[in-house]
Design an enzyme around this catalytic site. Structure first.
Site, short mmCIF file in Angstrom:
data_model
loop_
_atom_site.label_atom_id
_atom_site.label_comp_id
_atom_site.label_asym_id
_atom_site.label_seq_id
_atom_site.Cartn_x
_atom_site.Cartn_y
_atom_site.Cartn_z
N HIS A 137 22.31 1.22 12.79
CA HIS A 137 23.61 1.86 13.03
C HIS A 137 24.35 1.22 14.20
O HIS A 137 23.73 0.84 15.19
CB HIS A 137 23.43 3.35 13.33
CG HIS A 137 23.00 4.14 12.13
ND1 HIS A 137 23.89 4.64 11.22
CD2 HIS A 137 21.77 4.52 11.71
CE1 HIS A 137 23.23 5.28 10.29
NE2 HIS A 137 21.94 5.23 10.55
N ALA B 50 -1.32 -3.34 13.33
CA ALA B 50 -0.94 -1.95 13.03
C ALA B 50 -0.08 -1.36 14.14
O ALA B 50 -0.32 -1.57 15.32
CB ALA B 50 -2.18 -1.10 12.83
N ASN C 282 0.85 -1.19 0.00
CA ASN C 282 0.00 0.00 0.00
C ASN C 282 0.89 1.25 0.00
O ASN C 282 2.11 1.15 -0.05
CB ASN C 282 -0.95 -0.03 1.19
CG ASN C 282 -2.27 0.66 0.90
OD1 ASN C 282 -2.33 1.62 0.15
ND2 ASN C 282 -3.33 0.15 1.50
#
Length: 152
Positions: free
Chosen positions: A88, A135, A58
């Protein structure tokens, strides 16, 4: 609605061609894989991204590979999903973080998964087959087949 879908499929086909020209053998797409707007891919030297058949991304999804990202068949992604196979290094306080390099571990997503909107998948994550990732979840580690993972 039909014109909307056709437009994004045409744009995705063009973007696939461009990505193949830029990354050559570092990227592969399965049949019927497509996306909506603002799909981004960043692949560093000697890294690769492999996307299976029938996947859908999406709006605003991004894949960032310093090593290897593998996505199975028929995986669907909600809006703004971010996948990183690296982060990192920040061990030395006397050295700027941006100058310390990266640590990378592959990311694997099994077949038939639904990765909902605003999910961030971090290095070293393996998601089994038939999983749903809720989500807003920030995900790392091993997720077994047939799992549902959500953040509180």
């Amino acid at each position: 609605m039909l014109l909307f879908k056709i437009k994004y499929h045409i744009i995705a086909v063009f973007q696939k061609i461009v990505l193949k020209l830029i990354y050559r053998k570092q990227i592969s797409f399965g049949k019927k894989t497509t996306w909506r707007s603002s799909f981004k891919v960043m692949i560093y030297k000697n890294a690769c991204v492999n996307i299976g058949n029938g996947c859908f991304f999406n709006n605003y999804c991004s894949l960032n590979s310093n090593l290897n990202i593998t996505i199975g068949n028929n995986v669907i992604f909600g809006e703004s999903v971010k996948i990183y196979d690296h982060d990192h290094v920040f061990k030395k306080s006397s050295v700027l973080i941006k100058n310390q390099g990266y640590k990378a571990m592959k990311v694997e997503i099994g077949d038939n998964c639904w990765i909902c909107s605003n999910v961030t998948i971090l290095k070293g994550t393996r998601i089994g087959k038939n999983c749903v990732i809720g989500a807003g979840t920030v995900l790392s580690g091993n997720i077994p087949d047939n799992s549902i993972v959500k953040s509180n």
